[in-house]
Design a protein around this motif. Structure first.
Motif, PDB file in Angstrom:
ATOM      1  N   TYR A 164       0.802  -1.216   0.000  1.00 18.04           N
ATOM      2  CA  TYR A 164       0.000   0.000   0.000  1.00 18.04           C
ATOM      3  C   TYR A 164       0.839   1.272   0.000  1.00 18.04           C
ATOM      4  CZ  TYR A 164      -4.496  -2.307   0.664  1.00 18.04           C
ATOM      5  OH  TYR A 164      -5.634  -3.039   0.498  1.00 18.04           O
ATOM      6  N   ARG A 165       2.097   1.178   0.357  1.00 13.49           N
ATOM      7  CA  ARG A 165       2.897   2.400   0.402  1.00 13.49           C
ATOM      8  C   ARG A 165       4.385   2.065   0.367  1.00 13.49           C
ATOM      9  NH1 ARG A 165       1.060   3.781   6.626  1.00 13.49           N
ATOM     10  NH2 ARG A 165       1.856   1.865   7.519  1.00 13.49           N
ATOM     11  N   SER A 166       5.143   2.962  -0.232  1.00 17.15           N
ATOM     12  CA  SER A 166       6.593   2.801  -0.230  1.00 17.15           C
ATOM     13  C   SER A 166       7.205   3.622   0.900  1.00 17.15           C
ATOM     14  CB  SER A 166       7.180   3.257  -1.564  1.00 17.15           C
ATOM     15  OG  SER A 166       6.873   4.634  -1.790  1.00 17.15           O
ATOM     16  N   HIS A 167       6.498   4.634   1.340  1.00 17.21           N
ATOM     17  CA  HIS A 167       6.978   5.529   2.396  1.00 17.21           C
ATOM     18  C   HIS A 167       5.800   5.924   3.274  1.00 17.21           C
ATOM     19  CE1 HIS A 167      10.000   5.958  -0.794  1.00 17.21           C
ATOM     20  NE2 HIS A 167      10.849   6.327   0.139  1.00 17.21           N
ATOM     21  N   SER A 168       6.112   6.370   4.490  1.00 14.41           N
ATOM     22  CA  SER A 168       5.063   6.939   5.326  1.00 14.41           C
ATOM     23  C   SER A 168       4.875   8.405   4.940  1.00 14.41           C
ATOM     24  CB  SER A 168       5.445   6.827   6.804  1.00 14.41           C
ATOM     25  OG  SER A 168       6.363   7.847   7.146  1.00 14.41           O
ATOM     26  N   CYS A 169       3.857   9.031   5.488  1.00 13.75           N
ATOM     27  CA  CYS A 169       3.600  10.447   5.191  1.00 13.75           C
ATOM     28  C   CYS A 169       4.494  11.379   6.002  1.00 13.75           C
ATOM     29  CB  CYS A 169       2.138  10.785   5.453  1.00 13.75           C
ATOM     30  SG  CYS A 169       0.999   9.953   4.352  1.00 13.75           S
ATOM     31  N   GLY A 170       5.438  10.842   6.744  1.00 16.56           N
ATOM     32  CA  GLY A 170       6.290  11.707   7.554  1.00 16.56           C
ATOM     33  C   GLY A 170       7.744  11.674   7.155  1.00 16.56           C
ATOM     34  N   GLU A 171       8.095  10.967   6.082  1.00 14.57           N
ATOM     35  CA  GLU A 171       9.535  10.738   5.905  1.00 14.57           C
ATOM     36  C   GLU A 171      10.180  11.333   4.660  1.00 14.57           C
ATOM     37  OE1 GLU A 171       8.778   6.044   5.069  1.00 14.57           O
ATOM     38  OE2 GLU A 171      10.888   6.620   5.203  1.00 14.57           O
ATOM     39  N   LEU A 172       9.401  11.819   3.719  1.00 18.63           N
ATOM     40  CA  LEU A 172      10.034  12.300   2.486  1.00 18.63           C
ATOM     41  C   LEU A 172      10.650  13.686   2.665  1.00 18.63           C
ATOM     42  CD1 LEU A 172       7.406  10.908  -0.028  1.00 18.63           C
ATOM     43  CD2 LEU A 172       9.756  10.086   0.315  1.00 18.63           C
ATOM     44  N   ARG A 173      11.834  13.859   2.086  1.00 20.56           N
ATOM     45  CA  ARG A 173      12.590  15.108   2.223  1.00 20.56           C
ATOM     46  C   ARG A 173      13.110  15.524   0.835  1.00 20.56           C
ATOM     47  NH1 ARG A 173      10.616  14.110   6.391  1.00 20.56           N
ATOM     48  NH2 ARG A 173      11.502  14.026   8.485  1.00 20.56           N
ATOM     49  N   THR A 174      13.818  16.632   0.797  1.00 22.09           N
ATOM     50  CA  THR A 174      14.364  17.065  -0.507  1.00 22.09           C
ATOM     51  C   THR A 174      15.294  16.010  -1.106  1.00 22.09           C
ATOM     52  OG1 THR A 174      15.985  18.323   0.758  1.00 22.09           O
ATOM     53  CG2 THR A 174      14.195  19.577  -0.230  1.00 22.09           C
ATOM     54  N   SER A 175      15.947  15.233  -0.264  1.00 21.16           N
ATOM     55  CA  SER A 175      16.844  14.188  -0.792  1.00 21.16           C
ATOM     56  C   SER A 175      16.079  13.114  -1.563  1.00 21.16           C
ATOM     57  CB  SER A 175      17.625  13.552   0.356  1.00 21.16           C
ATOM     58  OG  SER A 175      16.713  13.020   1.297  1.00 21.16           O
ATOM     59  N   ASP A 176      14.767  13.108  -1.431  1.00 20.78           N
ATOM     60  CA  ASP A 176      13.956  12.106  -2.142  1.00 20.78           C
ATOM     61  C   ASP A 176      13.394  12.634  -3.461  1.00 20.78           C
ATOM     62  OD1 ASP A 176      14.010   9.973  -0.090  1.00 20.78           O
ATOM     63  OD2 ASP A 176      12.979  11.469   1.130  1.00 20.78           O
ATOM     64  N   ILE A 177      13.736  13.877  -3.793  1.00 24.28           N
ATOM     65  CA  ILE A 177      13.165  14.486  -4.994  1.00 24.28           C
ATOM     66  C   ILE A 177      13.445  13.630  -6.225  1.00 24.28           C
ATOM     67  CG2 ILE A 177      13.517  16.458  -6.586  1.00 24.28           C
ATOM     68  CD1 ILE A 177      13.429  18.226  -4.020  1.00 24.28           C
ATOM     69  N   ASN A 178      12.412  13.516  -7.054  1.00 25.82           N
ATOM     70  CA  ASN A 178      12.406  12.706  -8.281  1.00 25.82           C
ATOM     71  C   ASN A 178      12.102  11.229  -8.057  1.00 25.82           C
ATOM     72  OD1 ASN A 178      12.842  14.848 -10.010  1.00 25.82           O
ATOM     73  ND2 ASN A 178      15.075  14.716  -9.731  1.00 25.82           N
ATOM     74  N   LYS A 179      12.021  10.819  -6.798  1.00 25.52           N
ATOM     75  CA  LYS A 179      11.646   9.425  -6.542  1.00 25.52           C
ATOM     76  C   LYS A 179      10.175   9.198  -6.882  1.00 25.52           C
ATOM     77  CE  LYS A 179      14.837   8.020  -2.931  1.00 25.52           C
ATOM     78  NZ  LYS A 179      15.014   7.946  -1.482  1.00 25.52           N
ATOM     79  N   GLU A 180       9.906   8.005  -7.394  1.00 27.73           N
ATOM     80  CA  GLU A 180       8.515   7.571  -7.566  1.00 27.73           C
ATOM     81  C   GLU A 180       8.083   6.907  -6.269  1.00 27.73           C
ATOM     82  OE1 GLU A 180       6.676   8.094 -10.385  1.00 27.73           O
ATOM     83  OE2 GLU A 180       8.454   9.268 -10.968  1.00 27.73           O
ATOM     84  N   VAL A 181       7.011   7.402  -5.687  1.00 26.58           N
ATOM     85  CA  VAL A 181       6.611   6.874  -4.375  1.00 26.58           C
ATOM     86  C   VAL A 181       5.128   6.500  -4.370  1.00 26.58           C
ATOM     87  CG1 VAL A 181       8.360   8.230  -3.136  1.00 26.58           C
ATOM     88  CG2 VAL A 181       6.050   9.166  -3.463  1.00 26.58           C
TER      89      VAL A 181
END
Lengths: 582, 582
Positions: free
Chosen positions: A2-19
């Motif tokens: 259902y998810r690759s990440h939680s709603c609390g963890e994405l940051r600028t270092s994740d930019i361009n990731k497909e999530v």
């Protein structure tokens, strides 16, 4: 998945990731060509963006149907936000959505799922599962977990072992009312739910299972006062081969560790105060020592004049209110009204303004001169600019009234800072207290508490004066823990039961197993129990426990969410060999 | 201070230190001029020496009065032992005693406080506090604590949060019997003690409190089979936004961690098996896969001859017993008697000896030739030297019988090594099972378990064939955990209640709060619960849970130590608005 990440963890270092994210719709903003959605889960909030130019039209359309608290799953790309939000840890990014699945829709919640909600207590309790979605409640429960983990790890590293004691035990008439459980297999008999694992932890000590602890639910069928629960959680501890000093040191260590670890505050050695001193100086046995306003007893300096109110009083006692000399007549009258409320119960209040020029102005200037008032100021520690508030009457009552006033004034003066921690050991509690209703002595702590050896002769002559090896840990005016060194020999225990009005037969029927156990090599032992709900609340900077309990009950002992207690069917009653008697 | 050191910590590096120890007298040896005492506490045993030449005569005299299990305190000097005991960690030293205090004397215990005791189960339970002094019980309880700490720390580090759910909840007629608690404040109404926190953990998921766990007591008022307890402990877990695969991975991780951390054994990916395969291959849904003896179904290769027993059977099925060809006729007859015992219930057993020369000798040579028997050997995987045991009859019954035989043989052959760990996921459980007594389908797991979406159409036509998203974790032939993906929408839940024979009104009365909750944005969710008592026992290398529970109840649900349940007085019943109905 259902998810690759939680709603609390994405940051600028994740930019361009497909999530892939899943969560609840916190809110939506629809600008027509763009839609923003705040997606929430336990771990945080992430902003989603649907953009006419970059998102397919069917996904756009679907996004327009989203209501608050819908459960959705989205796929998309992490992109940098145009206008960053420095107040959110995920505030530098957003998700450009290319796929949206509605996992479940939601009715409009009966109150807003926001930090500040429009829902009253009752509706929030009925829909507690929605209330828990709100940060204040969610964070309180997460905090509780953290405290429990810290307690367990600390005690475990100190060599303590958590042992589970039974929940289906035996009813005892001593103390508060038990909840009972009819036994189907043992016709006409009942288990009781434990008010505490007291006898079991003592038996563990007899069993050599030294250094026991348990974070455990306990039960008391009391008429509920505000902020009491019929089921509550205790940190229950017991040690063998210890004296009071050992217990105080170990659990002072635990408390110091918690305050340091959770609040970053270093507390040096905890002060200690006898029960007598606490009562005399603060009017109660759990003084809040974050602030002064200590009691000054004024009998000697007030009962030499013609003021009948004081002369007739068993106790005349006052406190100095910092800066109170500036109170207007109206403010003081209000204070007098406050102490005369039935909840406090004073008949009146005498006051003395300590003027900046060193003179005094009192409500009893008719009877007392400046020299008298100077002495009162000395005894209460009043300085220029303070107001001395004096109550008089029967000792116990007047102490309670002045204590209530002291707390109220501290609250008004902002002296009860929830981020300041002032622990205090209160020691040398009385062993027994007189119960007016039953006209006999009750154990103040419980019937297993050991009297101080030097006071044992007083048991026959002045039972009320016998001191116990009993202690409370007080934090910011709340009793957070209490315990005692126990009796560990059969003779003393029998003597104690005798003084509590048990016949030998009653003692044997109720506690025979413990008295038996004492014959087979019982070590000296003692312990303490902390009220975990309250400890967590205070460490969390609050005074009410309700939001630190996932599913609390109301003041009638009801769980209004599941609607319990409830009727059960005749068949079930019959199997249990009971019938209703209403 | 009762001690400077525990009885388990002194070493040669402590020689010449003056120490104080306290503990129990494990045993004494009196040689006249010298007395040795083994002093025991939770932490170990230290030898004390009293020596006429070096110990004062009154201390010597006092030492002569010591009996087993006396509680004493000694002061003395750590000295090197003349004859060291390499089997004790403190075996290089002893304490030359110069002061002895008897803290408490002790009656002779009713059984010996030794690793191998002379006390039977009943007496040990009555004096459980003495039983706990014995190493096997003490170590089991310490082990339980270690496992609980590891579970909590592992889950906490994985982001799980322990939330305490209430103990005073509402009775539900579904499933096992509830223990109930009459409410004094809510006349005629009852709480129930939870059989599990099932609905609360689901509500926590609706409440966004993702990744919940709790080590929690649960209660079932069942007629107790051996090794069941009316109160038991569960590791209860639930997660939001998960599919079955996520749950299996996370809790496989936990179990692997425990086996590695506690037993030092690396277990790679856990095998998985469908419920159907488990039943077909091992005759039950919790197969012990530490050993083979898989079932070979023989209908096709047995029902072509004149042997009526097989021809009439719904199922003919056999296992190959390694090395069993060497059993004597007498041994085989005993095995046949064993399967014919009422507890197993087979009507007889056919066997085939697989001789070393490749020939076969069977009990049905009259009907079958060597070619037939060769096929049987192939299908059951029998090798030269094995014995094929074949049972036949009604499918379910015969599978149960052969499963019992397989376990019994494995036990006899020493194939059930308690230090070997063979976990297994059993998946795809049926959603419903037919209950002969009530003549309706019951939820096999519980009514909140989700059917596999592709099987939902079968609900109306072949309800028994509908598979659930339900799974069990099996360890060494014991179900240690079980769970499911839950239903998370109101319509499916209503459909499920309908198929379980609830009217909409009954469903609403019992589970209305859950159905309501599903309207306000319920996420997909699922979970698992582990039987903690059994998990600990198995990890501890044992199959009975009783010694891993501090104060267990007997098979009548009684605590024989405290003698509970017990009668309560009329006054108490009256307050609770109930009376006895006997």
């Amino acid at each position: 998945m259902y998810r690759s990440h939680s709603c609390g963890e994405l940051r600028t270092s994740d930019i361009n990731k497909e999530v892939t994210l899943s969560g609840w719709v916190q809110k939506t903003r629809d600008k027509g060509f763009m839609i923003w959605v705040d997606l929430r889960d336990r771990f945080g909030i992430t902003q989603l963006i649907f953009d006419e130019q970059r998102t397919s039209s069917d996904v756009m359309e679907n996004a327009r149907t989203l209501g608050r608290e819908f459960v959705i799953q989205v796929k998309g790309t992490v992109i940098e936000r145009e206008s960053k939000n420095p107040n959110m840890v995920t505030g530098d990014i957003e998700i450009l959505v290319n796929d949206l699945q509605i996992l479940n829709d939601a009715l409009v919640p009966p109150f807003t799922i926001e930090d500040e909600t429009d829902g009253g207590e009752d509706i929030r309790m009925k829909y507690r599962y929605l209330d828990i979605r709100r940060n204040p409640v969610k964070n309180s429960l997460l905090f509780r977990h953290q405290v429990a983990m810290k307690v367990r790890n600390y005690l475990s590293e100190e060599g303590f072992v958590e042992v589970e004691t039974p929940y289906l035990i035996k009813s005892t008439p001593e103390g508060a009312r038990d909840f009972v459980v009819p036994s189907r297999m043992n016709e006409g008999q009942f288990y009781a739910l434990p008010q505490s694992p007291q006898t079991f932890k003592q038996l563990l000590m007899v069993g050599g299972m030294d250094k026991y602890f348990q974070i455990v639910k306990c039960f008391r069928d009391e008429d509920l006062r505000a902020d009491r629960q019929p089921e509550f959680t205790q940190i229950d501890c017991e040690m063998a081969f210890v004296e009071q000093e050992d217990i105080l040191n170990i659990f002072e260590g635990l408390t110091r560790h918690l305050i340091k670890d959770i609040k970053g505050q270093d507390i040096s050695e905890f002060p200690r105060m006898t029960y007598d001193e606490a009562i005399r100086t603060y009017g109660n046995d759990k003084p809040d020592i974050r602030f002064g306003m200590k009691f000054g007893e004024l009998n000697e300096v007030t009962q030499h004049k013609e003021f009948k109110v004081f002369n007739d009083a068993e106790l005349v006692v006052g406190i100095a209110v910092p800066g109170g000399a500036s109170y207007t007549r109206k403010e003081i009258d209000k204070l007098i009204d406050w102490v005369k409320r039935p909840q406090v119960g004073a008949l009146g209040m005498v006051y003395v303004k300590c003027n900046e020029d060193g003179s005094f102005k009192s409500s009893v200037d008719k009877f007392y001169d400046q020299e008298d008032l100077t002495k009162w100021a000395e005894i209460t520690g009043a300085k220029a600019g303070d107001l001395i508030c004096i109550l008089s009457g029967q000792t116990n009552k007047v102490r309670g009234q002045l204590s209530a006033l002291r707390m109220e004034l501290a609250e008004r003066l902002g002296l009860r800072n929830p981020e300041e921690f002032a622990p205090l050991w209160v020691i040398d509690f009385p062993l027994l207290e007189w119960d007016e209703e039953t006209e006999r002595y009750h154990a103040m702590h419980h019937p297993f508490t050991s009297p101080k050896p030097e006071d044992i002769p007083l048991l026959d002559t002045k039972p009320g004066d016998v001191r116990a090896n009993a202690y409370d840990l007080v934090l910011n005016g709340n009793e957070i823990g209490g315990g005692s060194i126990r009796i560990h020999n059969k003779e003393t225990q029998a003597l104690m039961f005798d003084h509590l009005g048990f016949t030998p037969e009653e003692a044997k029927a109720q506690f025979g197993f413990l008295m038996d156990a004492f014959q087979y090599g019982a070590p000296p032992h003692g312990g303490i129990a902390f009220g975990f709900d309250r400890l967590v609340a205070i460490l969390g900077g609050q005074e009410t426990i309700r939001d630190f309990i996932a599913f609390p009950k109301n003041n009638s002992g009801r769980d209004v969410m599941i609607d319990a207690p409830a009727n059960i069917d005749q068949e079930q009653l019959k199997e249990l060999h009971i019938k209703l008697d209403m």
